[in-house]
Design an enzyme around this catalytic site. Structure first.
Site, PDB file in Angstrom:
ATOM      1  N   ASN A   1       0.864  -1.176   0.000  1.00 46.03           N
ATOM      2  CA  ASN A   1       0.000   0.000   0.000  1.00 46.03           C
ATOM      3  C   ASN A   1       0.899   1.224   0.000  1.00 46.03           C
ATOM      4  OD1 ASN A   1      -1.501   2.327   1.029  1.00 46.03           O
ATOM      5  ND2 ASN A   1      -3.131   0.906   1.581  1.00 46.03           N
TER       6      ASN A   1
ATOM      7  N   GLU B   1      11.493   0.131   9.960  1.00 42.74           N
ATOM      8  CA  GLU B   1      12.763   0.599  10.516  1.00 42.74           C
ATOM      9  C   GLU B   1      13.626   1.389   9.543  1.00 42.74           C
ATOM     10  OE1 GLU B   1      11.771  -1.601  14.017  1.00 42.74           O
ATOM     11  OE2 GLU B   1      11.411  -2.026  11.931  1.00 42.74           O
TER      12      GLU B   1
END
Length: 732
Positions: free
Chosen positions: A627, A699
């Site tokens: 997405n 991250e």
């Protein structure tokens, strides 16, 4: 499994499926849970950093209005030790004896009929201490040192010989202050017992780990513990351990025989749910005059609590970063009288990258090579340790696309050569990588007569968009509209899933969904295997496709039928299947994590010592993007955290061991005025190590940002900053 025909759902910038629930205030967070007859708990914490409790007087608190119980080390029942997890041992349970190992350690718990009554009674407890000298400095020679924790040190080649042969050697030390995670949502626990079954609503990123921990501590079967966290108000790694306050809340609920709620205060969030440890790193780089690395030696030292374990290898990713024949890494931990550190976004890697990428920037100036060109010359075309080809690696593209998008070519190489009025202008960049991992995961999917799918797993969504991307992936694989897929997660009674952390959840969960969807298709084909009325009779999975709730022949899309038609004709209410992933290293290739290149423009007013970030461009190789909207949100959110790490955030311990800035009024985090235009672009192709081709993104958005900022500051001012945060005094 045959791909979906027609419109693609994966990759589309679909709005968060849980968004309407959240904006209406209807999403149930742990702090929102209410039960009839619920009691409330308040913590009492130590005011010294080391020593013992010499006396504790609870009489006045016990007599206070509404008080149901006061728990201390003098009356608490024995509990079993919590089990070891993949991230280290759980924090030391504090009420088992009279010892104090850090300021803010829990020393008592008050349970009362209201939260106000509990807090008021907690202030009535009188505690005497026998204080001993605390060890608080990472450089204290009396501090115990753990060398090579977890056995992760590494060596390739001969570093000493490589440094001796190098034309240029850079040898520098880098320091980073401790930081605290500080999610917006205060951590909360609500516990109740139904006979011998414990139900806990908690701010956790890992329901299955917490279930196991609570079962072991209370000596009950895991099936008798249920952990619920359908929504979590942020965590950034703080929810990856079962903290003592959660165990205390469950214990209190058993003792008073009522549901009990405990919500940490903001100051308690600084002492109770971990923090990024303080680090000191030494990096030695050896290179040829052309800037090709011949040796890299990386030493990392970080802080840890006096009696606990926290897996935070600062140097673990270093051997795989660049093509260098001689590499050595060394990690050690220094034990201090501080609250135990814990994971915080990109644990270890965020700190290690700052040192390595700053040192590379210094090397680029020493050899007179553009910072991007230096990295390109040392790019690891294959995995350096094994020599295997990467499952994917678009880091080169990250450099080139990011540089073009940023306008790197407009940069004047000489420090202090770019100005805008009274401000010095600096351009800096850094490469980034975050490791790949996948762990076992299971998913259960049901499709009912109404043609909707129900996807269930014990995963969590800490705000990263797990509900949304899982919905999209399942919808595409099952040939359904997103509105006809319901995802249920955050419940340890559901099929087991790994933690939401370390950029690994969707790799595991997504591939389990992929497996379940293939099993579902086979189940429907099996259902019509003897059905002469079905055009799908006798077909194999590779002969059919799914679209708009209908299975049809690839060769003749007009021949097919819907899920609902098959279920109705065969008298079935639903078909339910399980899917799972058991990670296996991909044959003949090295699994690659995400890669990125961050580019930063800074403005510096030397008269005021004022540093401002003007803009940031991040080019990211995240494999297949599920997405684009939520992926970009992850990168920009992590970039903001990188700005905080570089410029503002510092958890300050005073000489007594107390955290001196444990409020949002004193602990500086980026606000709107600190955040410039943030631009993220995705490059690369689906990763070949898994069927769905994704990588984690949580991250890599923070890794590299602090180094890029510090490198831009050097370009603007000529000052090399090797310590974070970059405070005003360092720029005056």
């Amino acid at each position: 499994m045959t791909a979906v025909t027609g419109s693609q759902l994966v990759g589309d910038p679909v709005d968060r499926v849980d968004g309407p629930l959240k904006v209406r205030g209807a999403a149930p967070y742990p702090s929102d849970v209410r039960y009839p007859g619920m009691a409330y708990a308040a913590l009492v914490q130590s005011t010294i950093a080391a020593g013992t409790i010499s006396s504790i007087d609870t009489a006045e608190a016990e007599a206070a209005p509404g008080v149901l119980a006061v728990l201390t080390h003098e009356n608490i029942p024995d509990l079993a030790e919590a089990p070891l997890t993949a991230l280290g041992s759980p924090p030391r349970f504090p009420l088992q004896d009279d010892r104090i190992v850090h300021h803010g350690q829990h020393v008592a718990l008050v349970v009362a009929g209201t939260s106000g009554q509990a807090a008021a009674a907690a202030r009535l407890i009188r505690i005497g201490y026998q204080e001993t000298p605390a060890i608080l400095d990472i450089a204290d020679p009396d501090a115990p040192v753990v060398t090579n924790p977890w056995g992760l040190e590494s060596e390739r080649g001969d570093v000493a010989a490589g440094l001796a042969s190098a034309d240029v050697v850079c040898d520098e030390t880098f320091t980073i202050a401790a930081e605290t995670n500080n999610p917006l949502g205060l951590f909360a626990t609500v516990a109740r017992w139904d006979g011998d079954r414990l139900v806990v609503h908690d701010s956790t990123q890992w329901p299955m780990m917490e279930r196991r921990t609570l079962a072991d501590v209370f000596g009950i079967p895991e099936d008798d513990v249920r952990v619920l966290v359908p929504y979590l108000g942020g965590a950034f790694g703080a929810g990856l351990r079962t903290w003592p306050h959660t165990i205390l809340t469950a214990l209190a609920a058993r003792i008073v025989n009522r549901p009990v709620k405990l919500v940490l205060t903001r100051p308690q969030m600084f002492t109770s749910v971990g923090h990024r440890p303080e680090t000191v790193q030494r990096v030695r780089l050896g290179a040829t005059r052309e800037g090709r690395l011949v040796a890299l030696d990386h030493e990392g030292t970080s802080t840890i609590g006096t009696e606990e374990a926290n897996l935070e290898p600062i140097t673990m990713g270093t051997p795989s970063l660049y093509a260098c024949p001689n590499v050595a890494t060394h990690d050690r931990q220094v034990r201090l009288n501080i609250p135990n550190p814990g994971p915080m976004r990109a644990p270890g890697t965020a700190q290690g990258n700052f040192a390595i990428e700053s040192a590379l920037d210094e090397l680029s100036y020493a050899v007179g090579v553009d910072p991007i060109e230096l990295r390109l010359r040392n790019h690891a075309e294959v995995q350096p340790g094994s020599g295997l080809p990467w499952s994917s690696n678009a880091l080169r593209e990250c450099y080139l696309v990011g540089a073009d998008r940023f306008g790197w070519a407009e940069r004047s190489a000489e420090p202090r050569s770019m100005r805008d009025g009274t401000e010095l202008v600096g351009y800096g960049m850094a490469g980034a990588a975050y490791h790949w991992y996948q762990t076992p995961c299971r998913v259960r999917i049901s499709i009912g007569r109404d043609g909707t799918a129900h996807v269930r797993s014990a995963a969590t969504d800490l705000g990263t968009g797990t509900y949304t991307v899982t919905t999209q992936l399942a919808a595409e694989l099952l040939g359904l509209d997103v509105g006809r897929v319901r995802v249920e997660i955050g419940d340890s009674d559901l099929p087991p899933a790994p933690q939401s952390g370390g950029s690994g959840l969707m790799i595991s969960l997504g591939n389990a969904v992929h497996d379940a969807a293939a099993t579902m298709l086979q189940a429907f084909i099996d259902a019509v295997a003897g059905d002469e009325a079905s055009p799908l009779r006798g077909r194999r999975p590779n002969e059919v496709a799914v679209h708009e709730g209908r299975i049809h022949l690839v060769a003749d899309p007009s021949a097919g039928e819907t899920y609902a038609e098959i279920l109705a004709r065969h008298g079935l209410d639903e078909i339910t299947v399980d899917g799972e992933v058991q990670p296996q290293p991909p044959a003949g290739m090295a699994p690659a994590g995400a890669f990125a290149a961050h580019f930063v423009e800074v403005r510096v007013d030397e008269d005021l010592g004022l540093l401002r970030i003007a803009r940031v461009v991040s080019a990211v190789d995240g494999g297949r993007i599920l997405n684009e909207k939520t992926a970009r949100s992850q990168i920009t959110g992590a970039t903001v955290m990188g700005i905080g790490m570089a410029m503002l955030e510092e958890t300050v311990f005073d000489p007594s061991g107390r955290i001196a800035n444990a409020t949002f009024g004193d602990y500086l985090i980026p606000v709107n005025a600190d955040v410039p235009t943030l631009d993220a672009v995705f490059v690369g192709e689906p990763d070949k190590s898994t069927p769905i081709g994704i990588k984690g993104l949580g991250e890599v958005g923070i890794v590299g940002v602090p180094a890029a900022i510090a490198n831009a500051v050097h370009h603007a001012t000529g000052r090399r900053i090797r310590s974070l945060p970059i405070t005003m005094d360092r720029l005056l």
